[in-house]
Design a protein around this motif. Structure first.
Motif, short mmCIF file in Angstrom:
data_model
loop_
_atom_site.label_atom_id
_atom_site.label_comp_id
_atom_site.label_asym_id
_atom_site.label_seq_id
_atom_site.Cartn_x
_atom_site.Cartn_y
_atom_site.Cartn_z
N THR A 20 0.83 -1.20 0.00
CA THR A 20 0.00 0.00 0.00
C THR A 20 0.87 1.26 0.00
O THR A 20 0.59 2.22 -0.72
CB THR A 20 -0.93 0.00 1.23
N GLY A 21 1.94 1.23 0.79
CA GLY A 21 2.86 2.37 0.81
C GLY A 21 3.53 2.58 -0.54
O GLY A 21 3.67 3.72 -1.00
N PHE A 22 3.91 1.50 -1.19
CA PHE A 22 4.55 1.61 -2.50
C PHE A 22 3.59 2.16 -3.54
O PHE A 22 3.94 3.06 -4.31
CB PHE A 22 5.07 0.23 -2.94
N VAL A 23 2.36 1.67 -3.53
CA VAL A 23 1.37 2.17 -4.49
C VAL A 23 1.07 3.65 -4.21
O VAL A 23 0.95 4.45 -5.14
CB VAL A 23 0.08 1.32 -4.43
N ALA A 24 0.98 4.02 -2.94
CA ALA A 24 0.75 5.43 -2.61
C ALA A 24 1.92 6.28 -3.08
O ALA A 24 1.73 7.38 -3.60
CB ALA A 24 0.55 5.58 -1.10
N PHE A 25 3.13 5.79 -2.90
CA PHE A 25 4.33 6.51 -3.33
C PHE A 25 4.32 6.70 -4.85
O PHE A 25 4.55 7.81 -5.34
CB PHE A 25 5.57 5.72 -2.90
N ILE A 26 4.03 5.65 -5.59
CA ILE A 26 3.97 5.73 -7.05
C ILE A 26 2.84 6.67 -7.48
O ILE A 26 2.99 7.46 -8.41
CB ILE A 26 3.76 4.32 -7.66
N THR A 27 1.72 6.63 -6.77
CA THR A 27 0.59 7.48 -7.11
C THR A 27 0.91 8.95 -6.85
O THR A 27 0.61 9.81 -7.68
CB THR A 27 -0.66 7.07 -6.29
N VAL A 28 1.53 9.24 -5.71
CA VAL A 28 1.87 10.63 -5.39
C VAL A 28 2.87 11.18 -6.40
O VAL A 28 2.79 12.34 -6.81
CB VAL A 28 2.44 10.72 -3.95
#
Length: 139
Positions: A20-28
């Motif tokens: 979830t953190g990785f996806v949020a990072f990529i999304t941001v």
């Protein structure tokens, strides 16, 4: 039996949090939207989503499987090219979002010569990569 259940629960929960953190990072960072915008392939959005999901699942499988995967040198070179492209896009997106280079140039006092800072970073990255691949990696 209870120890294994706890291990499974902690492993799944940890993986969920990291994913979830990785996806949020990529999304941001906005890598995929920027890539879609630059390549003008908005109608191919489902292919981008599919590629990300398959890539994550395959990467997870390769990371946790005890069996080596034997591939030819051409496939390994292509795989390395894809990895380098991803890391380059990730670092470029992070740099763009954080405005790192202008801040660094201003802090160091070379506002008018930012091109030299960029070239130093590029040549340093090339030299470091060559050093790693020539000295440390035995194919």
């Amino acid at each position: 039996m209870i120890n294994h259940s706890i291990d499974v629960f902690v492993g799944l929960a940890s993986g969920l949090v990291v994913g979830t953190g990785f996806v949020a990072f990529i999304t941001v960072l906005g890598i995929l939207p920027r890539l879609i915008q630059l390549s003008k392939t908005r109608e191919q959005l489902h292919l981008y989503e599919f590629a990300v999901i398959i890539g994550v699942l395959f990467g997870t499988y390769v990371s946790f499987t005890p069996f080596p995967i034997r591939l030819g040198i051409i496939v390994i070179m292509f795989w390395g090219l894809l990895h380098g492209t991803f890391v380059g896009m990730l670092s470029a997106a992070l740099t763009e979002v954080l405005n790192v280079f202008p801040l660094l140039a201003k802090r160091v006092g070379i506002d008018n010569q930012i091109i030299w800072l960029m070239m130093a970073i590029v040549f340093g990255k090339i030299a470091g990569s060559l050093f790693q691949w020539i000295i440390f990696v035995k194919l």
